[in-house]
Write a protein that holds these residues in place. Structure first.
Motif, mmCIF file in Angstrom:
data_model
loop_
_atom_site.group_PDB
_atom_site.id
_atom_site.type_symbol
_atom_site.label_atom_id
_atom_site.label_comp_id
_atom_site.label_asym_id
_atom_site.label_seq_id
_atom_site.Cartn_x
_atom_site.Cartn_y
_atom_site.Cartn_z
ATOM 1 N N ASP A 1 -9.116 -1.876 7.363
ATOM 2 C CA ASP A 1 -9.132 -3.295 7.768
ATOM 3 C C ASP A 1 -9.652 -3.346 9.187
ATOM 4 N N ALA A 2 -9.525 -4.472 9.842
ATOM 5 C CA ALA A 2 -10.081 -4.615 11.182
ATOM 6 C C ALA A 2 -9.405 -3.700 12.202
ATOM 7 N N ALA A 3 -8.154 -3.352 11.993
ATOM 8 C CA ALA A 3 -7.408 -2.591 12.984
ATOM 9 C C ALA A 3 -7.210 -1.112 12.644
ATOM 10 N N TYR A 4 -7.044 -0.792 11.346
ATOM 11 C CA TYR A 4 -6.686 0.574 10.974
ATOM 12 C C TYR A 4 -7.548 1.119 9.843
ATOM 13 N N VAL A 5 -7.643 2.463 9.816
ATOM 14 C CA VAL A 5 -8.294 3.193 8.735
ATOM 15 C C VAL A 5 -7.256 4.148 8.180
ATOM 16 N N LEU B 1 0.817 -1.218 0.000
ATOM 17 C CA LEU B 1 0.000 0.000 0.000
ATOM 18 C C LEU B 1 0.850 1.266 0.000
ATOM 19 N N GLY B 2 2.147 1.116 0.072
ATOM 20 C CA GLY B 2 3.005 2.297 0.124
ATOM 21 C C GLY B 2 2.918 2.942 1.500
ATOM 22 N N THR B 3 3.354 4.186 1.586
ATOM 23 C CA THR B 3 3.311 4.920 2.842
ATOM 24 C C THR B 3 2.009 5.703 2.908
ATOM 25 N N ARG B 4 1.252 5.511 3.976
ATOM 26 C CA ARG B 4 -0.039 6.176 4.139
ATOM 27 C C ARG B 4 -0.229 6.548 5.598
ATOM 28 N N LEU B 5 -1.054 7.562 5.814
ATOM 29 C CA LEU B 5 -1.443 7.939 7.161
ATOM 30 C C LEU B 5 -2.495 6.939 7.622
ATOM 31 N N ALA B 6 -2.356 6.406 8.832
ATOM 32 C CA ALA B 6 -3.320 5.438 9.350
ATOM 33 C C ALA B 6 -3.626 5.777 10.796
ATOM 34 N N VAL B 7 -4.873 5.553 11.169
ATOM 35 C CA VAL B 7 -5.292 5.733 12.558
ATOM 36 C C VAL B 7 -6.004 4.465 12.992
ATOM 37 N N PRO B 8 -6.019 4.197 14.296
ATOM 38 C CA PRO B 8 -6.764 3.018 14.756
ATOM 39 C C PRO B 8 -8.236 3.134 14.357
ATOM 40 N N ALA B 9 -8.847 2.023 14.001
ATOM 41 C CA ALA B 9 -10.241 2.035 13.542
ATOM 42 C C ALA B 9 -11.167 2.622 14.589
ATOM 43 N N GLY B 10 -10.872 2.420 15.875
ATOM 44 C CA GLY B 10 -11.703 2.963 16.950
ATOM 45 C C GLY B 10 -11.624 4.479 17.076
ATOM 46 N N ALA B 11 -10.653 5.109 16.417
ATOM 47 C CA ALA B 11 -10.504 6.565 16.497
ATOM 48 C C ALA B 11 -11.354 7.292 15.461
ATOM 49 N N LEU C 1 -15.044 8.162 13.934
ATOM 50 C CA LEU C 1 -16.470 8.183 14.208
ATOM 51 C C LEU C 1 -17.195 8.377 12.885
ATOM 52 N N ARG C 2 -18.065 7.453 12.548
ATOM 53 C CA ARG C 2 -18.798 7.529 11.275
ATOM 54 C C ARG C 2 -20.248 7.906 11.578
ATOM 55 N N THR C 3 -20.720 8.933 10.865
ATOM 56 C CA THR C 3 -22.118 9.353 10.996
ATOM 57 C C THR C 3 -22.688 9.460 9.589
ATOM 58 N N GLY C 4 -23.370 8.429 9.157
ATOM 59 C CA GLY C 4 -23.902 8.430 7.791
ATOM 60 C C GLY C 4 -22.768 8.410 6.788
ATOM 61 N N ASP C 5 -22.717 9.452 5.923
ATOM 62 C CA ASP C 5 -21.682 9.534 4.888
ATOM 63 C C ASP C 5 -20.435 10.275 5.359
ATOM 64 N N THR C 6 -20.451 10.811 6.563
ATOM 65 C CA THR C 6 -19.337 11.621 7.055
ATOM 66 C C THR C 6 -18.553 10.863 8.115
ATOM 67 N N SER C 7 -17.232 10.995 8.054
ATOM 68 C CA SER C 7 -16.351 10.381 9.054
ATOM 69 C C SER C 7 -15.578 11.476 9.763
ATOM 70 N N TYR C 8 -15.390 11.288 11.059
ATOM 71 C CA TYR C 8 -14.676 12.268 11.872
ATOM 72 C C TYR C 8 -13.540 11.589 12.624
ATOM 73 N N ALA C 9 -12.485 12.371 12.854
ATOM 74 C CA ALA C 9 -11.439 11.995 13.794
ATOM 75 C C ALA C 9 -11.325 13.189 14.736
ATOM 76 N N PHE C 10 -10.731 12.997 15.877
ATOM 77 C CA PHE C 10 -10.635 14.087 16.842
ATOM 78 C C PHE C 10 -9.184 14.488 17.004
ATOM 79 N N ARG C 11 -8.986 15.836 16.963
ATOM 80 C CA ARG C 11 -7.649 16.395 17.067
ATOM 81 C C ARG C 11 -7.530 17.070 18.417
ATOM 82 N N LEU C 12 -6.386 16.910 19.041
ATOM 83 C CA LEU C 12 -6.122 17.538 20.313
ATOM 84 C C LEU C 12 -5.618 18.951 20.046
#
Length: 192
Positions: A188-192, A148-158, A160-171
């Motif tokens: 996949d099961a662990a990362y997005v 897949l090359g180099t990509r930004l990934a976050v844990p799947a639990g981080a 939040l999906r609401t309909g067609d929109t996805s959110y992550a939270f920034r500190l």
């Protein structure tokens, strides 16, 4: 050419050896109606197409013999995953019969269509089957490797999906968590 010479020539054309032809009439001086026919290839009998006493002609198919020392595994991938896999990609095949370790294979074909019912793309994986653990129609699990090359990934639990929109939270510096709209890619099961 006499009748016996014609019969001999016909039997030779059918694939019998000189020794087999000679043994046909040796025991009692008359023609034995039974004949042992040797396969021209080794393998497992996959289909028997004759019955005892059946008359056979030149060119008749008697048995289907399958060589299972190398096999194909066909795997269905989602339309998204199907675009990530390339010919030559490695694959681990896990069979219900434990082999102690997964069998190693390689993708040799990407079928050029999507199944309209399941929306999946089929790939063919070829692998050695030295212990004959795999056989036709056996269900297995294929784990394919895609670069897949180099990509930004976050844990799947981080995410939040609401309909067609996805959110992550920034500190933020001095503020509480700030929701940020993100566009997701491969999951996949662990990362997005």
């Amino acid at each position: 050419v006499g009748d016996s010479d014609q019969v001999t020539q016909r039997l030779l054309r059918m694939g019998l050896t000189e020794k087999q032809i000679q043994s046909l009439g040796e025991s009692s001086g008359k023609l034995d109606r039974r004949l042992v026919v040797h396969a021209t290839a080794s393998g497992l009998v996959a289909e028997k197409l004759t019955v005892p006493g059946q008359r056979i002609e030149s060119g008749d198919l008697l048995l289907t013999v399958a060589d299972l020392s190398r096999v194909w595994v066909e795997a269905d991938l989602t339309s998204t995953d199907g675009t990530l896999v390339q010919i030559g990609a490695s694959a681990d095949i896990e069979a219900p019969v434990p082999a102690g370790r997964p069998l190693q294979g390689q993708v040799t074909a990407l079928l050029p269509y999507l199944d309209e019912r399941t929306r999946t793309r089929r790939v063919r994986i070829e692998l050695a089957n030295p212990d004959r653990l795999l056989y036709p129609e056996m269900p297995v699990t294929a784990v394919l490797v895609a670069d897949l090359g180099t990509r930004l990934a976050v844990p799947a639990g981080a995410v939040l999906r609401t309909g067609d929109t996805s959110y992550a939270f920034r500190l933020a510096d001095c503020a509480p968590l700030v929701p940020v709209i993100i566009r997701t890619g491969i999951t996949d099961a662990a990362y997005v």
